[in-house]
Scaffold this motif. Structure first.
Motif, PDB file in Angstrom:
ATOM      1  N   TYR A1479      23.990  47.329   9.093  1.00  0.00           N
ATOM      2  CA  TYR A1479      22.896  49.121   9.201  1.00  0.00           C
ATOM      3  C   TYR A1479      23.054  50.196   7.819  1.00  0.00           C
ATOM      4  CZ  TYR A1479      27.828  51.090   9.405  1.00  0.00           C
ATOM      5  OH  TYR A1479      29.230  51.115   8.855  1.00  0.00           O
ATOM      6  N   LYS A1481      24.061  52.021   5.379  1.00  0.00           N
ATOM      7  CA  LYS A1481      25.721  53.722   5.608  1.00  0.00           C
ATOM      8  C   LYS A1481      24.691  55.367   5.512  1.00  0.00           C
ATOM      9  CE  LYS A1481      28.960  55.517   3.720  1.00  0.00           C
ATOM     10  NZ  LYS A1481      29.980  55.485   4.590  1.00  0.00           N
ATOM     11  N   ASP A1483      22.781  55.816   7.912  1.00  0.00           N
ATOM     12  CA  ASP A1483      22.107  55.713   9.378  1.00  0.00           C
ATOM     13  C   ASP A1483      24.497  55.891  10.514  1.00  0.00           C
ATOM     14  OD1 ASP A1483      19.553  55.909   9.474  1.00  0.00           O
ATOM     15  OD2 ASP A1483      19.683  53.360   9.512  1.00  0.00           O
ATOM     16  N   GLU A1484      25.427  56.349   9.671  1.00  0.00           N
ATOM     17  CA  GLU A1484      25.957  55.959  10.376  1.00  0.00           C
ATOM     18  C   GLU A1484      26.780  57.104  11.363  1.00  0.00           C
ATOM     19  OE1 GLU A1484      30.335  57.458   8.760  1.00  0.00           O
ATOM     20  OE2 GLU A1484      29.971  55.455   7.876  1.00  0.00           O
ATOM     21  N   GLN A1485      26.143  57.860  10.628  1.00  0.00           N
ATOM     22  CA  GLN A1485      26.022  59.191  11.891  1.00  0.00           C
ATOM     23  C   GLN A1485      25.143  59.455  12.663  1.00  0.00           C
ATOM     24  OE1 GLN A1485      28.253  62.020  11.210  1.00  0.00           O
ATOM     25  NE2 GLN A1485      28.722  60.499   9.738  1.00  0.00           N
ATOM     26  N   CYS A1516      29.775  45.921  13.576  1.00  0.00           N
ATOM     27  CA  CYS A1516      29.471  46.742  12.056  1.00  0.00           C
ATOM     28  C   CYS A1516      30.785  46.067  11.705  1.00  0.00           C
ATOM     29  CB  CYS A1516      29.637  48.478  12.891  1.00  0.00           C
ATOM     30  SG  CYS A1516      27.475  48.049  13.761  1.00  0.00           S
ATOM     31  N   LYS A1528      32.671  52.038   3.221  1.00  0.00           N
ATOM     32  CA  LYS A1528      31.788  51.723   4.738  1.00  0.00           C
ATOM     33  C   LYS A1528      32.612  51.221   5.597  1.00  0.00           C
ATOM     34  CE  LYS A1528      27.830  49.660   6.251  1.00  0.00           C
ATOM     35  NZ  LYS A1528      26.157  48.729   5.825  1.00  0.00           N
ATOM     36  N   SER A1531      34.803  54.573   5.772  1.00  0.00           N
ATOM     37  CA  SER A1531      33.976  55.702   6.525  1.00  0.00           C
ATOM     38  C   SER A1531      33.217  55.003   8.199  1.00  0.00           C
ATOM     39  CB  SER A1531      32.803  55.691   6.018  1.00  0.00           C
ATOM     40  OG  SER A1531      32.162  56.361   6.040  1.00  0.00           O
ATOM     41  N   LEU A1532      33.119  54.081   8.196  1.00  0.00           N
ATOM     42  CA  LEU A1532      32.791  53.865   9.996  1.00  0.00           C
ATOM     43  C   LEU A1532      34.392  54.186  10.720  1.00  0.00           C
ATOM     44  CD1 LEU A1532      31.024  52.749  11.638  1.00  0.00           C
ATOM     45  CD2 LEU A1532      31.339  50.563  11.130  1.00  0.00           C
ATOM     46  N   SER A1535      34.711  57.544  11.597  1.00  0.00           N
ATOM     47  CA  SER A1535      34.149  58.146  11.850  1.00  0.00           C
ATOM     48  C   SER A1535      33.938  58.106  13.695  1.00  0.00           C
ATOM     49  CB  SER A1535      32.982  57.976  11.333  1.00  0.00           C
ATOM     50  OG  SER A1535      32.631  58.413  10.436  1.00  0.00           O
ATOM     51  N   THR A1536      34.607  57.111  13.639  1.00  0.00           N
ATOM     52  CA  THR A1536      34.721  56.467  15.224  1.00  0.00           C
ATOM     53  C   THR A1536      35.772  57.319  15.394  1.00  0.00           C
ATOM     54  OG1 THR A1536      33.645  53.974  15.039  1.00  0.00           O
ATOM     55  CG2 THR A1536      34.855  54.202  16.720  1.00  0.00           C
TER      56      THR A1536
END
Length: 1855
Positions: A1479, A1481, A1483-1485, A1516, A1528, A1531-1532, A1535-1536
């Motif tokens: 994916y 970067k 499109d993470e949100q 991911c 990345k 951040s992922l 956010s999760t």
């Protein structure tokens, strides 16, 4: 049914008794109308004739059935009268240890005079949210009812607590306020509930005192309004006080104390801040020593002072104000010590410089002379003039005491105002609950103004109480639509009118106070004239004209008029107040600000108590006349106004009543004085409540309850489907008088006594049924017994006859056997006798023949010996003769030969003298001389050679001499030792001579000993036989002891196993406690998490280190190189001693073959090492040459190459620095440090080793970066070269050749890294290179090969780590070997030189042998590894070459660039997915939103695979790891985690949502573990899954974060299911009758109890099971781990068991045999549910063990000591407090059950006194077991997962 019909034989009644108030008796015969005497049998065994009153003919009160005794509510009793109430209270208080009982709407609280564990927070939680009738009576139940009604009805509430002094009013009010503070909480962060509770110690210190009846008696009344906001949380409070007893300040009775604050001050007088107060012992002050009891047992006044100060601080009273309060209080104490001396009868004076007065003036800040003057004088004002008049000593003393009381009252008011200010809230008050703690009805021998005001207040409260009770009764009847008539109850309005109406007692008192010459006598006469004979409630004593009697609602009280006027006026001299107002002490004038309005009458009585009204919000402005009018307000007037205001407040609220009873006057715990109890019950209105209830229909049953209870009285034909009609039909048959009952809408109402009558009918019916059952069973048992006895008799006869027959047959057999035995015995005796004689004859013959033979032998032997002696003697004689002859012959020969020699000598002498002789001798002499000359020359030559040899030999000789000298010294030492030895030899020879003599003596003794031995032989044989017998006995004993030892060993092993099991259990408990403690800290951690992340990022920016959670894997080459360098250095240090010892080895004359072979092998190994080093140098030269060639090429990307080369050079220079530092550290570690400092474990050693490891790690990292940069340079140069077929071919072949040439694993790893970076370097789109994507497929194949190589290198990394660990072990062993060599060297130095050299050589040979063998093994292993890696690399290189060749053969570079794309459909090969999701970067949100925030769990759980969001997120993460993008990944994951928290915060009350995300969080955590690359988590993986492991990042820290998040979600899940289950548990497990008809229903009284019948809308056990099924199915659908489901189920069952048991312990109506059966059945249903779900091993059943044991305890026998022992052994999961509580609460439902005796409960307590368990009564229902998440790998292949379109994740693609 007529009441007289109940007075039958055996009926029990109550009769009056002067001592016990009421006595129980039993009728001996039926009562018939007209009988004047009742024959009674008392409980003490006496018979009594009880005469009825001839006028009233009232029969004695009937006694309630035993089943109704001990009820929670007195109104549930069938017979409602005084003895029934008294007996019920006594049984509950003494037998069951229950201090609370309901009486309709009143809670009766009896003071136990003992601390009880029933007020903890667990009890508060248990009562929170419960209906008032569902739980046992408690002050918390009243508080909960008030709180619930306030929230439900939005109406203010009041709790009225009353009772005598010492009855526990203050404690009850305190617990009620604590309940509100705990349940509601505060609306702000100011902790208002703590402030409300903190006001108690302050008010107790200034308003409570020790009296003869109570150690902490409240000497004032208070009404506390606790304010709540709209959400019903505490926002503030307000306090109003009434009737402070000011007279206690100046006077205390015997065994009483002043207010606590004075004694607290005296106890704290030694504190430095209190030095200025100049205090001392309490006995030094007049105001504190009058009672003679300055101490209270068990109370530390100094500690209480600290608590008071702490409470003042909490309420915002500053330290300066606190010291001001203490100054004023100390001043009051010093004022009490001021003394007066009389001048005359009308004047007095104070001694000059009077110390107490001077201290008082200093503390108060007033002028000494002025205060001294006005204490002895007063000012009189007339219409025209003012006079200053001296006063007498008595008047001055009274004025001083009045001033002290006035100051204390003002200070009391000031403190109350400040407490109210602290408790005041700026938030608007929505509602309030008032708690009134006020004095009860009082009557003493001498009653004065204080008792009059108190009883007046109680009259008003009792009127309000009666009206409220009457109102409730009326509402109940109207609700049930029952026709009711006006109930006649006592109305005390006439008494209130007598006191407060116009021309009432208070009016006449105020009027008399206004009169100039008014006295108590004149006021008494006015009372007599006004009310005597006009009001029935007012009387005059016969023998007194200064007293009056008032008939109150409780009793008649006689008041003495003396002091009424003075106390009502409460006069204080104005001049003294003015002096105090002029004080320099700022706080003192504040106390008297309100005195501008009223000075003389204050809010207190001079010797009584203080009524306080609300402070007016605005001061009224008026004329001076009005101020004078205000000045005239009396105490009675103010008290009446404040009482009216209180009644208005109470009438505007819903009241709740608590009546406190004092059980005895001696403060004995759990001691009940019937007289005192009855007196208080009459005074507090409890009996009035009973009377009002009894006047109507006190017993009330619902139709279902009545049907369930009295179903036994109905026939089958009477039972209809309509319960109401069934009950009507039955009652019409049972009770003929229809006035005795009424049918309401939902209940049946009975008159008093009718329930007892129905109980009697029910008991008779049950008794008849029992008799019939007993008759049948007894007949069956006896018949069965007879048949069994008959069968037994027949059997006995058969066996007896058989026995007799067998005995006769045995007799015959014995007779025959005896005959045979006699025959054989006689034959045996004769034969034995013959054998004995024959044996004796043979023995005699043998002995005789032996004797003769021995004599003959001895004779022959003597003759033989004589011959030998003769032979030797004759030989000796012949030899001596021969020797003598030979000696004589030789002597003769010698003499002859001598003579002949002498003759020859003479001849020779004569010849020598002649010349011819000389000539003969010199013939040939010349020749001989020539020969001798030649010989001399030869000898000279030999001499020179010998001299040379001699010089050589001298050196040898010197060395030899040195050796010989050393040998000589050694020989001298040995010679000395030999001399010593010779001396020892001589001494030994002497000893030998002595020993010979001793030997001769011993030989002689031997003979005697042999003779003795013969004698003792027989004795020893006898002894041996005895010993054998003893030995056999000892063997038996030994076997017994062995058996005992085996048993003891078994017991010891069992005990050890038990101890081991206990220790393991304890360790498990400790582990669970640690887990629980850790999981409780997670909530705190979550709040600090964001701040922690910010700080962590700042730290990572400040310090340039790899970020936590994203550590790159170490280079295999660098780790091997560092380890090899370290080991080689150690080998070099070990070679040094061997080289230095080589010369000494050559001198040793021994076999050197083994040594030479080993030396040869060492040289070969060194040569191989040198060859490898040369190859390494050659490789480095090749790299340098390639660099030179690359510099000659045209540099297209020169800037980037220069930058990277600079960076490489910088890193290489840093490498050199790090190497130098490493060498310096090693050198310092090996040389500079002392041995003790460098020993392992030493501080310096640890520091150096830490530095060494850090530097080596940094060196490895730098090496790795250098190698990566080199590989990038190579890849970039290759990218610059022109792309043609030839170059491609040559590149692949060169790569293959280079790989084949590589011999080191580090070089192979470096080549792989370069290849990997080469594959990643192109940034162009690979699809542009080829039309049909074949090149892309080849690239994918290369990536797969790279991954395979990467996994192999990971395994090699782990192996190298193991090798490093082994090298560390070798270092340690080498250190040990070095120490051992040093020890051997020290030992060798003590040996001789030759032995020393030999030993050292031998040791060195063995050491070198072992070392070389170890080196050979290591070399072989490395060769094997290198060969294996070469083969693998050749295979992979060959594959890569074939792919590249095939690729370049099909498509040329020109076609790739120049040819256009033609629209031809070429079939594509199916992609081989790698289980990753790509994916962008940005499109993470969107990914987080669609997958977490907006995802609906129900759709995912039903349609898709469980844990799909977790799999998608992990795939991911894998792709980000594959790209080596740590930003990345971070951040992922962040956010999760944050999104999951948001979802749970938003929808945290939904079980499905919480369960769904708990399951997915655990699955995500398991995926991170399963694909982490750690061996422990890869055991269950397939080879394909192992290929999917993360390669670049170590996410262990994120795993911990996810684990913590899972724990938080689990705790939230538990809270959700607890909220769902909580309303169902009590109803389903306790109240609902799962087995219909087993539980008997008892009357509930006025308090409504939840019905046990399953009405519509009530919860049953099936409801609980359905809910459990729902929970389980949801968790299974979400794919939750089975182990986690077990933990959730265990937690659910714990909640069910804890809540059920807690309610059981707090509900007396539930503690019965039948309820125990219901509970056990319900538990069995829960266990069946566990079996159906295969969850029996989850530990859930064990959590129900306390509830199971409680149910068993309700059902077991409870009589004998054996029963007590069985209970103690059975109830091991219950605490002692819980067992005793259940036994105390046990209540029979039927008359056939028996209560538990007090003695049995005491026996249980005695047996359990040594048990160490928690004193807590209730289980902690909020407890959450620590959760664990066992690793559960998934068998699902990541590459097979499909992403459904419903998730809206079209922007991500599979890779």
């Amino acid at each position: 049914m007529a009441a007289s019909e109940l007075y039958t034989k055996f009926a029990r009644v109550w009769i009056p008794d002067p001592e016990e108030v009421w006595k129980s008796a039993e009728l001996l015969k039926d009562y018939k109308p007209g009988d004047k005497v009742l024959l009674l049998h008392l409980e003490d065994g006496k018979d009594l004739e009880y005469r009825l009153d001839p006028k009233t003919k009232e029969l004695p009160h009937l006694r309630n059935p035993d089943i109704l005794v001990g009820e929670n509510d007195l109104t549930a009793l069938s017979y409602l009268h005084e003895p029934a109430v008294l007996h019920n209270l006594r049984v509950r208080f003494i037998d069951s240890k229950l201090i609370y009982t309901y009486c309709g709407i009143v809670l009766v609280a009896i003071n136990p005079y003992e601390q009880l564990p029933i007020y903890g927070e667990d009890i508060i939680n248990a009562y929170s949210g419960q209906n008032m009738g569902d739980m046992d009576p408690h002050i918390f139940a009243v508080a909960e009812e008030a709180y619930k009604q306030m929230a439900r009805d939005e109406r203010n509430q009041s709790i009225i607590v009353s009772g005598e002094s010492g009855a526990g009013k203050t404690v009850s009010a305190k617990y009620a306020m604590r309940y509100f503070a705990t349940v509601s909480g505060s609306a702000s962060e100011a902790n208002v509930e703590e402030k409300v509770l903190a006001s108690n110690p302050i008010m107790e210190s200034i308003g409570n005192a020790k009296t003869t009846r109570n150690d902490n008696s409240s000497r004032f009344g208070k009404y506390i309004e606790i304010g709540f906001d709209k959400r019903y949380r505490i926002i503030g409070a307000n306090m109003r006080t009434y009737l402070l007893e000011k007279s206690r300040v100046v006077f205390q009775a015997e065994e009483e104390r002043n207010y606590h604050i004075f004694y607290q001050l005296c106890a704290s007088a030694k504190l430095p801040e209190f030095n200025m107060l100049r205090l001392g012992n309490a006995n030094n002050f007049n105001y504190t020593k009058q009672g003679g009891s300055p101490m209270i047992e068990g109370v530390d006044d100094a500690k209480e002072m600290a608590h008071t100060r702490q409470a003042c601080t909490l309420l915002g009273i500053s330290d300066s104000y606190q010291m001001g309060i203490f100054r004023i209080l100390a001043g009051i104490l010093h004022l009490g010590n001021v003394g007066f001396t009389s001048r005359d009868s009308d004047s007095c004076t104070i001694p000059p410089k009077h110390e107490p007065l001077s201290i008082f003036c200093d503390l108060m800040g007033v002028d000494y002379d002025e205060m001294c003057h006005w204490l002895c004088h007063r000012k009189l004002a007339t219409a025209t003039e003012t006079y200053i008049k001296p006063i007498s000593k008595l008047q001055a003393t009274n004025a001083r005491d009045a001033l002290a009381k006035h100051i204390y009252a003002k200070l009391f008011n000031w403190i109350v105002d400040h407490v109210n200010q602290a408790l005041h809230s700026a938030v608007k008050q929505h509602s309030f609950i008032g708690v009134l703690d006020i004095y009860g009805f009082e009557t003493f021998e001498i009653n004065s103004f204080e008792q009059f005001c108190i009883n007046y207040a109680n009259e008003k409260l009792q009127q309000q109480f009666n009206m409220h009770v009457f109102k409730l009764e009326q509402e109940e009847y109207m609700k049930e639509q029952i026709p009711w008539t006006l109930i006649d109850f006592y109305d005390n309005q006439p008494c209130i009118n007598l006191i407060e109406s116009k021309l009432g007692i208070l009016d006449l008192l105020d009027e008399e106070c206004k009169m100039p010459k008014g006295t108590d006598d004149t006021w008494a006469q006015k009372l007599y004239n006004t009310h005597l004979n006009k009001c029935a409630l007012f009387e005059k004593p016969r023998l007194s004209n200064k007293a009056f009697i008032i008939q109150h609602f409780a009793d008649k009280v006689e008041y003495q008029c003396e002091g009424f006027l003075e106390k009502n006026k409460d006069t204080v001299f104005e001049e003294q107040i003015k002096v105090l107002k002029s004080s320099k002490f700022k706080m003192l004038p504040e106390l008297f600000q309100d005195d501008e309005k009223a000075i003389s009458p204050t809010s207190a009585t001079s010797s009584g108590r203080t009524p306080l009204t609300r402070t007016p919000s605005k001061p009224t402005k008026g004329r001076p006349g009005q101020m004078a009018k205000e000045h005239k307000k009396t105490v009675g007037h103010q008290f009446r106004n404040s009482l009216h205001l209180l009644m208005e407040t109470l009438n505007a609220t819903t009241p709740h009543y608590v009546r406190c009873i004092k059980p005895n006057d001696f403060k004995f715990p759990f001691t009940f004085d019937e007289k005192r109890a009855v007196q208080q019950l009459r005074a507090c209105g409890v009996l009035e409540t009973i009377r009002i209830s009894a006047a109507g229909f006190p017993s009330r049953w619902t139709y279902q309850e009545f049907f369930s209870r009295y179903r036994v009285l109905m026939k089958q034909k009477d039972v209809l489907s309509d319960r109401k009609q069934t009950c009507k039909n039955v009652l019409e048959k049972l009770i003929l008088d229809k006035d005795k009952y009424q049918f309401g809408k939902t209940k049946i109402f009975f008159r008093a006594g009718q329930v007892a009558y129905l109980e009697k009918l029910r008991a008779d019916k049950l008794r008849a049924a029992c008799i019939r059952i007993q008759k049948t069973i007894r007949g069956w048992l006896l018949r069965k017994k007879y048949l069994r006895m008959r069968k037994a008799a027949i059997t006995v006869q058969r066996y007896v006859r058989g026995h007799q027959a067998r005995c006769y047959a045995k007799f015959l057999r014995r007779t025959k056997a005896a005959t045979i035995i006699q025959k054989y015995w006689r034959m045996y005796t004769v034969r034995r006798r013959y054998k004995i004689r024959r044996t004796a004859t043979i023995v005699l013959q043998s002995y005789l023949r032996g004797y003769l033979a021995r004599n003959r032998y001895r004779k022959i032997l003597r003759e033989h010996k004589a011959v030998i002696i003769q032979k030797w003697v004759r030989g000796w004689l012949a030899r001596t003769y021969y020797k003598r002859s030979m000696h004589a012959i030789i002597y003769l020969q010698c003499c002859f030969r001598r003579m002949m020699a002498k003759r020859e000598l003479k001849k020779l002498k004569i010849e020598a003298r002649s010349v011819e002789r000389y000539k003969k001798l010199h013939i040939g002499m010349e020749n001989k001389i020539m020969q001798l000359q030649r010989k001399v020359d030869e000898q000279n030559k030999d001499y020179k050679c010998l001299m040379e040899k001699l010089t050589n030999l001298e050196g040898i000789y010197n060395t030899e001499t040195e050796k010989l000298r050393s040998d000589l010294e050694r020989l001298q030492l040995s010679e000395e030792e030999a001399r010593i030895a010779t001396g020892r030899v001589l001494s030994l020879q002497e000893e030998i001579a002595k020993l010979r003599k001793d030997l001769e003596q011993t030989q002689s003794e031997k003979k005697s000993i042999e003779e003795r031995a013969d004698r003792y032989k027989q004795e020893t044989e006898q002894l041996v036989s005895d010993l054998k017998e003893e030995n056999s006995l000892l063997k038996q004993e030994k076997e017994a002891l062995n058996h005992l030892i085996v048993e003891q060993a078994k017991e010891m092993t069992e005990t050890m196993e038990k101890k081991l099991v206990e220790e393991t259990k304890q360790l498990e408990l400790d582990l669970n406690d640690e887990r629980l403690r850790y999981q409780n800290l997670l909530n705190e951690f979550s709040r600090l998490e964001e701040r922690y992340d910010d700080l962590k990022e700042e730290m990572t920016l400040m310090v340039n280190v790899p970020k936590p959670g994203h550590k790159r894997t170490d280079s295999t080459h660098s780790s091997n190189e560092s380890e090899y360098t370290f080991s080689s250095e150690i080998a070099e240090t070990e070679d040094i001693p061997s080289r230095t010892e080589e010369p000494s080895e050559k001198k040793v004359p021994l076999d050197m073959s083994l040594f030479l072979k080993l030396q040869k092998r060492v040289t070969e190994l060194e040569q191989e090492k040198q060859v490898m080093q040369d190859e390494l140098d050659r490789k480095e030269e090749q790299v340098l040459r390639s660099k030179a060639k690359e510099e000659e090429r045209p540099q297209i990307r020169g800037a980037e190459l220069e930058y990277e080369s600079l960076k490489r050079q910088e890193l290489e220079s840093e490498n050199k620095k790090l190497k130098n530092e490493l060498n310096e550290l090693r050198k310092a570690l090996s040389e500079k440090s002392a041995p003790e400092m460098t020993a392992p474990g030493a501080p310096a050693y640890r520091v150096l080793m830490e530095q060494l490891t850090s530097v080596s790690e940094e060196l490895d990292v730098r090496k790795e970066e250098v190698l990566i940069l080199r590989s990038q340079l190579v890849s970039q140069k290759e990218a610059i070269q022109p792309k043609d077929d030839k170059n491609t071919m040559t590149d692949s072949t060169i790569l293959l050749e280079d790989v084949q040439k590589m011999k080191d694993k580090g070089e192979i790893a470096q080549a792989y890294i370069g290849l990997k970076e080469t594959n990643r370097s192109p940034a162009m789109d690979c699809h542009e290179l080829n039309e049909d994507g074949e090149l892309w497929l080849v690239y994918e194949g290369l990536k797969q090969a790279n991954r395979l190589l990467e996994s192999q290198l990971q395994s090699q990394k782990r192996s190298h780590e193991n090798e490093a660990e082994a090298l560390r072990g070798e270092i340690q062993s080498l250190k040990e070997e070095n120490n051992r060599q040093q020890q051997l060297l020290a030992q060798n130095l003590q040996l001789p030189p030759e032995a020393r050299i030999e030993a050292s050589l031998q040791h060195e040979i063995t050491r070198l042998t072992n070392e070389n063998l170890d080196l050979m093994e290591q070399l072989e292993k490395q060769d094997k590894t290198v060969r294996k890696l070469k083969k693998q690399l050749k295979v992979f290189a060959k594959k890569i070459g074939e792919l590249e060749v095939g690729q370049m053969e099909n498509i040329s570079p020109g076609q790739i660039i120049d040819e256009p794309i033609r629209p031809v459909n070429i079939p594509r090969k199916e992609k081989d997915f790698q289980g990753m999701l790509e994916y962008k970067k940005e499109d993470e949100q969107k990914l987080v939103k669609n997958l977490i925030l907006e995802l609906k769990p129900r759709g995912v759980a039903v349609n898709l695979i469980p844990g799909l969001p977790a799999y998608i997120l992990f795939m991911c993460v894998r792709h980000a790891d594959y790209l080596n993008d740590d930003q990345k990944v971070r951040s992922l994951l962040t956010s999760t985690i944050n999104s999951i928290k948001k979802v749970l915060k938003k929808r945290g009350d939904d079980f499905e949502t919480v369960s769904f995300w708990l399951s997915n969080t655990c699955r995500f955590l398991h995926c991170l573990k399963q694909y982490s690359g750690e061996e422990g988590f890869m055991k269950h993986n397939t080879s394909r899954q192992n290929e999917h492991c993360l390669t670049n990042f170590d996410l262990a820290e994120y795993r911990q974060v996810l684990s913590d998040l899972a724990i938080q979600i689990y705790q939230q899940l538990v809270r959700v299911l607890e909220n769902i289950l909580q309303p169902m548990i009590v109803s389903g497990m306790l109240e609902h009758e799962t087995i219909q008809g087993v539980s008997g229903v008892k009357p509930t009284g006025l308090r409504k109890r939840t019905s046990s019948i399953a009405d519509e809308g009530t919860y049953t056990l099936d409801s609980i099971l359905r809910q459990l099924n729902s929970f389980h199915s949801v968790m299974c659908q979400h794919g939750m781990d089975p182990e986690l489901i077990k933990q959730v189920v265990k937690q659910m069952f714990y909640i069910v068991g804890a809540v059920t048991l807690n309610n059981l312990l707090l509900r007396k109506d539930m503690c019965s045999w039948s309820k125990g059966m219901q509970i056990r059945y319900n538990v069995s249903q829960l266990e069946e549910w566990l079996r159906d779900k295969n969850l029996m091993n989850s530990g859930a059943k064990e959590t129900l063990e306390p509830l199971i044991q409680a149910a068993q305890l309700l059902q077991v026998k409870k009589k004998t000591d054996d029963d007590a022992e069985a209970i103690c052994s059975m109830c091991n999961a219950l605490t002692t407090a819980q067992i005793v509580k259940v036994l105390n609460l046990y209540t029979p439902v039927n008359e056939f059950e028996e209560r538990v005796s007090v003695s049995f409960i005491r026996t249980i307590q005695m047996r359990l006194r040594d048990r160490k368990d928690s004193p807590q009564l209730l289980m902690d229902a909020k407890h959450i077991f620590p959760v664990t998440f066992p690793f559960n790998p998934s068998s699902l292949a990541l590459e097979t997962i499909q992403i459904p379109a419903s998730l809206g994740l079209g922007f991500i693609s599979r890779v």
